[in-house]
Design an enzyme around this catalytic site. Structure first.
Site, short mmCIF file in Angstrom:
data_model
loop_
_atom_site.label_atom_id
_atom_site.label_comp_id
_atom_site.label_asym_id
_atom_site.label_seq_id
_atom_site.Cartn_x
_atom_site.Cartn_y
_atom_site.Cartn_z
N SER A 266 0.82 -1.21 0.00
CA SER A 266 0.00 0.00 0.00
C SER A 266 0.86 1.26 0.00
O SER A 266 1.72 1.41 -0.86
CB SER A 266 -0.95 -0.07 1.20
OG SER A 266 -2.09 0.68 0.92
N HIS A 407 -7.49 -5.97 0.17
CA HIS A 407 -6.26 -5.17 0.29
C HIS A 407 -5.45 -5.69 1.48
O HIS A 407 -5.82 -5.47 2.64
CB HIS A 407 -6.70 -3.72 0.53
CG HIS A 407 -5.59 -2.74 0.58
ND1 HIS A 407 -4.86 -2.39 -0.53
CD2 HIS A 407 -5.10 -2.00 1.61
CE1 HIS A 407 -3.97 -1.46 -0.18
NE2 HIS A 407 -4.08 -1.22 1.11
C1 GTR Z 1 -5.36 4.54 1.57
C2 GTR Z 1 -4.82 5.33 0.43
C3 GTR Z 1 -4.10 4.40 -0.50
C4 GTR Z 1 -3.23 3.40 0.22
C5 GTR Z 1 -3.75 2.97 1.56
C6 GTR Z 1 -2.78 2.33 2.52
O1 GTR Z 1 -6.14 5.25 2.43
O2 GTR Z 1 -5.88 5.97 -0.20
O3 GTR Z 1 -3.40 5.17 -1.45
O4 GTR Z 1 -1.93 3.85 0.34
O5 GTR Z 1 -4.28 4.02 2.25
O6 GTR Z 1 -1.61 2.70 2.60
O7 GTR Z 1 -3.23 1.47 3.27
#
Ligand code: GTR
Length: 428
Positions: A266, A407
């Site tokens: 992420s 995710h």
């Molecule tokens: C989210 C963000 C993403 C991603 C994520 C993370 O809120 O929108 O770009 O980086 O965080 O790091 O878990």
């Protein structure tokens, strides 16, 4: 997809106080209206790049300069006074499988100055030096494995009940909270060392985080400091920290510093990519669900967009990046060129089916469009024109998979990264 995407879109809306960002999060492929991508193989002068040498000597530096000036900002040099202090060694960690080391990097050489703590496991009963994985973690080194010997982080972190963070500090409850994401024992059993640092040691992850991080310590010039359009953001600071960790690994005789894979999930996947771009000592780069500002193409209006990310997390990037918030096609680069900056080193891009916010197709297309640069080095890229089905990894020097699920980083993701490292580091 939907719950995470909805949550993040709502978060963006709440933080920014406008509904525009929610509307911008498009999930309909039919509504994707992508401006043409910049061509990595055309020099600023307009001349085409047709050989690896011209890429390496001319085009690569041009692109790196553009990413520094417009996206992530410029990194500080390694401080001459930096010191490493090994604070603990346990030769029989993880039931005797590994040696655990903890190392403090004193960035300015001073014990009371800015510092970060590296947690490193080296497999026992393996011929040394060994290749290594290196990545930042979100909640402290003590979260990557239940090993009770890991020093509990005392750095600030955001309150999170599940992560055992209360009043900005970790509690014992947090131990091993991210075990599934790190698969430490599996990595060790496959013959790799694995090292990690809490990203917040380098810079806390919020808008004012720079005040207590390396950016303040190394580039703050007093109360009137104004960040310049191309000054480093938090991703820059974190990636800089990864390079400082590699500086340490180069001094550790158990580690083959020629074979260090930098990885991240992420926002820390975006960071791993920028570390790989800025520091060619990293022999392999792995992006796990890095999304917008990471592997996903910026020009695609799918999931998170430049408008959303620069409103919600402006501190991750250089100040100039925000000026592209509503005009991504004006950016002189796109993220396939970030992937191309890894060439000819192996790079792995991973997406997840339920992580539409990160735009899996846009992540795949970055890898695909970096292919012509790898071809200059006679290295095969993805080898397919369309994204594979879930659970079917593709590619050679540029690899990609779409995992079923949300995710996250899972055992499945690690299995692929380990096989990728086995293949490229020739450890079958
Ligand atoms: C989210 C963000 C993403 C991603 C994520 C993370 O809120 O929108 O770009 O980086 O965080 O790091 O878990």
């Amino acid at each position: 997809m939907k719950s995470r995407s909805l949550f993040l879109a709502l978060l963006a809306t709440t933080v920014c106080g406008t509904a525009a960002e929610t509307r911008e999060a498009n999930y309909d492929e039919a509504k994707v209206n992508m401006a043409p991508l910049p061509d990595p193989l055309v020099l600023a002068s307009g001349q085409p790049v047709t050989d690896a040498q011209t890429w390496t000597k001319q085009r690569r530096p041009e692109l790196l300069e553009l990413f520094q000036a417009h996206v992530y900002g410029r990194l500080h040099a390694r401080p001459a006074e930096m010191k490493f202090e090994v604070t603990g060694v346990e030769p029989a960690a993880l039931h005797g499988l590994a040696t655990r080391k903890e190392i403090t990097v004193l960035f300015t050489g001073k014990k009371d100055g800015p510092k970060m703590n590296i947690l490193l496991y080296v497999p026992n009963n393996t011929k040394k030096p060994v290749p290594a994985f290196l990545g930042l973690n979100f909640f402290g080194n003590h979260t990557v494995d239940p090993d009770p010997g890991i020093t509990l982080s005392t750095a600030w972190m955001r309150d999170n009940k599940e992560a055992g963070v209360v009043n900005g500090r970790a509690t014992e409850k947090a131990r091993g909270f991210q075990t599934s994401r790190w698969q430490i024992e599996k990595v060790i059993q496959r013959g790799y060392a694995t090292a990690t640092i809490y990203c917040g040691d380098i810079e806390p992850d919020h808008g004012e985080g720079w005040k207590t991080g390396v950016r303040a310590a190394l580039s703050y010039e007093g109360a009137n400091t104004q960040w310049k359009p191309d000054d480093w953001g938090a991703i820059g600071a974190w990636s800089w920290g990864l390079s400082r960790a590699l500086d340490y690994l180069e001094t550790d005789k158990d580690i083959n510093a020629q074979q260090v894979a930098v990885h991240g999930h992420s926002r820390l996947g975006k960071t791993a990519l920028w570390a790989g771009a800025t520091d060619e000592r990293f022999a392999m780069v792995i992006s796990n669900d890095s999304g917008e500002g990471g592997a996903a193409l910026t020009r695609r209006n799918f999931g998170e967009t430049t408008a959303i990310i620069t409103k919600t997390f402006p501190h991750w990037f250089c100040p100039r990046y925000s000026t592209y918030a509503s005009n991504a096609p004006a950016l002189p680069v796109d993220q396939h060129e970030l992937i191309a900056l890894m060439a000819p080193r192996p790079v792995y891009i991973a997406s997840a089916t339920e992580d539409q916010w990160a735009d899996p197709r846009g992540e795949f297309l970055s890898g695909k469009n970096a292919g012509p640069v790898y071809a200059l080095f006679e290295k095969a890229g993805l080898g397919v024109a369309e994204p594979p089905k879930p659970g079917q990894p593709v590619g050679d020097f540029i690899a990609y998979h779409l995992r079923t699920g949300k995710h996250d980083i899972t055992e499945y993701d690690w299995e692929q990264y380990l096989s990728f490292a086995d293949r490229h580091f020739r450890r079958k």
